[in-house]
Design a protein around this motif. Structure first.
Motif, mmCIF file in Angstrom:
data_model
loop_
_atom_site.group_PDB
_atom_site.id
_atom_site.type_symbol
_atom_site.label_atom_id
_atom_site.label_comp_id
_atom_site.label_asym_id
_atom_site.label_seq_id
_atom_site.Cartn_x
_atom_site.Cartn_y
_atom_site.Cartn_z
ATOM 1 N N LEU A 105 0.875 -0.833 -0.216
ATOM 2 C CA LEU A 105 0.445 -0.109 0.107
ATOM 3 C C LEU A 105 1.077 1.281 0.088
ATOM 4 N N PRO A 106 0.901 1.860 -1.097
ATOM 5 C CA PRO A 106 2.466 2.642 -1.235
ATOM 6 C C PRO A 106 1.574 4.001 -0.410
ATOM 7 N N GLN A 107 0.373 4.180 0.172
ATOM 8 C CA GLN A 107 -0.016 5.072 0.349
ATOM 9 C C GLN A 107 -0.855 5.206 1.669
ATOM 10 N N ALA A 108 -0.535 3.553 2.173
ATOM 11 C CA ALA A 108 -1.108 3.611 3.523
ATOM 12 C C ALA A 108 -2.083 3.619 4.064
ATOM 13 N N LYS A 109 -3.171 3.235 2.513
ATOM 14 C CA LYS A 109 -4.009 3.691 2.718
ATOM 15 C C LYS A 109 -4.668 2.435 1.640
ATOM 16 N N PRO A 110 -5.375 1.632 2.374
ATOM 17 C CA PRO A 110 -6.632 0.855 0.961
ATOM 18 C C PRO A 110 -7.635 1.539 0.272
ATOM 19 N N GLY A 111 -8.107 3.032 0.817
ATOM 20 C CA GLY A 111 -9.626 3.344 0.735
ATOM 21 C C GLY A 111 -10.909 2.583 1.272
ATOM 22 N N THR A 112 -11.566 2.978 0.198
ATOM 23 C CA THR A 112 -13.482 2.397 1.156
ATOM 24 C C THR A 112 -13.193 0.986 0.775
ATOM 25 N N GLN A 113 -13.270 0.852 -0.687
ATOM 26 C CA GLN A 113 -13.325 -0.346 -1.687
ATOM 27 C C GLN A 113 -12.219 -1.611 -0.360
ATOM 28 N N GLY A 114 -10.968 -0.927 -0.831
ATOM 29 C CA GLY A 114 -9.905 -2.172 0.218
ATOM 30 C C GLY A 114 -10.266 -1.898 1.653
ATOM 31 N N MET B 283 2.512 -4.017 3.106
ATOM 32 C CA MET B 283 3.857 -3.278 3.664
ATOM 33 C C MET B 283 3.180 -1.929 2.964
ATOM 34 N N GLY B 284 3.722 -1.139 4.224
ATOM 35 C CA GLY B 284 3.183 0.332 3.382
ATOM 36 C C GLY B 284 4.775 1.694 4.222
ATOM 37 N N PRO B 285 3.693 3.081 4.094
ATOM 38 C CA PRO B 285 4.957 3.166 4.642
ATOM 39 C C PRO B 285 4.369 4.269 6.287
ATOM 40 N N LYS B 286 4.794 5.078 6.884
ATOM 41 C CA LYS B 286 4.864 5.407 8.274
ATOM 42 C C LYS B 286 3.112 5.369 8.474
ATOM 43 N N LEU B 287 2.701 4.764 9.617
ATOM 44 C CA LEU B 287 1.129 4.732 9.752
ATOM 45 C C LEU B 287 0.981 5.936 10.549
ATOM 46 N N ALA B 288 0.081 7.170 10.512
ATOM 47 C CA ALA B 288 -0.803 8.088 10.887
ATOM 48 C C ALA B 288 -1.371 7.455 12.236
ATOM 49 N N LEU B 289 -0.458 8.281 13.517
ATOM 50 C CA LEU B 289 -2.402 7.754 14.402
ATOM 51 C C LEU B 289 -3.268 7.516 13.821
ATOM 52 N N GLU B 290 -4.212 8.593 13.189
ATOM 53 C CA GLU B 290 -5.537 8.247 12.758
ATOM 54 C C GLU B 290 -6.114 6.725 12.169
ATOM 55 N N GLN B 291 -4.636 6.573 11.157
ATOM 56 C CA GLN B 291 -4.903 5.041 10.614
ATOM 57 C C GLN B 291 -4.433 4.027 11.239
ATOM 58 N N THR B 292 -4.128 4.045 12.711
ATOM 59 C CA THR B 292 -4.478 3.047 13.455
ATOM 60 C C THR B 292 -5.624 2.858 14.229
#
Length: 342
Positions: free
Chosen positions: A82-91, A111-120
């Protein structure tokens, strides 16, 4: 379940359905990935499918791989980047659905870049975290980097004297890949004898990498020597001077607000929240507040503005002036050097 890279090998005796490796450090991410793949292959996961969430990525492809039997192996690894660390709604919906239908013959490695707190805190992350393992891979700093490099020295069975260890920290902090390559080279050049700083000077040149945020932290803690070292490295790496000046101005403005409140006998608690200063960063600001007077901070702001004006009006990248500014975070240096014009 959250597990840090230095502990992951202990958790791979029985594999989970899913592993998430997210972080900004290439060496840690790749080393962690390789270890998971190595352990998985020993347990019969012989085929690897690689998917990357690019533009127009079809999430049904992941579903098909999850449900389809392999022609070549009974057990497979699906690597999903996940290059943006965001799978999106469908993902997000797809990942949650898959984890509700476990497949013991599939190991999912995301795998992907560092996650922001809200993503966790997102639903997809929580579902996968509950069923698998999350391995955050940020670049270690300060004492964490020293501990990492000591572990790697032990791994390579090297005898490195304390002065040489300090030099290695200065040379390679922030660049784990270069540090690991240096230690491998030392293992080839000098596998059995103690290594001192003089020998290191003959082998290596400075390959540390730093961020503007690390520069700010060293200034708040009044680590002048390290601050100037970071500044030299930032210049060598091509970091634009306006970015550094903007960061300095921002932090000095925060310090001014905190110091003014402190002088007025106000509690700093509401200011910490208002300025979004988290607990981890508070000691750095408190160190600066206990050291600097209000007049020092005012003068630092004036000199920062002067450097910015010189840059805008004359196009003059005054790195010497910024070096001078860094020294002025020390009250003693401030008293002797503040009269020098930028």
């Amino acid at each position: 379940m959250r597990v840090y890279p230095d502990q992951i090998s202990k958790h791979l005796t029985s594999l989970k359905q899913c592993y998430m490796v997210f972080g900004d450090d290439p060496w840690l991410c790749e080393t962690t990935r390789s270890l998971i793949l190595q352990k998985a292959k020993k347990q019969g996961f012989d085929e690897t499918i690689q998917l990357t969430q690019e533009n127009n990525f079809n999430w049904n492809e992941l579903l098909e791989q999850w449900q389809t039997l392999s022609l070549f192996s009974s057990r497979r690894i699906i690597e999903l980047t996940l290059p943006q660390a965001k799978p999106g709604t469908q993902g997000s919906a797809m990942l949650q659905s898959l984890l509700k239908s476990p497949n013991p013959d599939i190991l999912l490695l995301i795998m992907g870049p560092k996650l922001a707190l809200e993503q966790t805190k997102s639903k997809w992350f929580k579902v996968i975290d509950e069923a698998g393992v999350f391995i955050p891979c940020p670049t270690p700093e300060g004492t964490q980097f020293q501990r990492w490099i000591n572990d790697r020295i032990s791994h390579f069975k090297l005898q490195i004297e304390s002065d040489a260890q300090k030099m290695l920290t200065g040379l390679y902090e922030g660049n784990l890949l270069a540090a690991d390559q240096a230690l491998q080279l030392l293992q080839l050049l000098n596998p059995t004898q103690p290594i001192n700083s003089h020998q290191l000077e003959q082998y290596f040149e400075d390959q540390s990498r730093f961020s503007v945020f690390q520069l700010i932290d060293t200034l708040l803690y009044n680590q002048k020597k390290k601050a100037l070292h970071i500044l030299v490295q930032l210049k060598a790496e091509g970091v634009a001077l306006p970015i550094i000046l903007w960061s300095l101005f921002k932090e000095l403005t925060i310090l001014l607000q905190l110091k003014t409140a402190q002088e007025d006998k106000e509690s700093l608690q509401p200011h910490w929240s208002q300025l979004r200063i988290w607990d981890k960063k508070k000691p750095a600001y408190q160190a600066a507040l206990s050291r600097l007077k209000l007049s020092h901070i005012d003068n630092l702001l004036i000199k920062t503005s002067a450097l910015e004006m010189k840059l805008k009006q004359q196009g003059n990248d005054d790195w010497v002036g910024v070096s001078h500014l860094c020294l002025l975070f020390d009250p003693e240096a401030h008293n002797h050097l503040a009269h020098i014009k930028m």
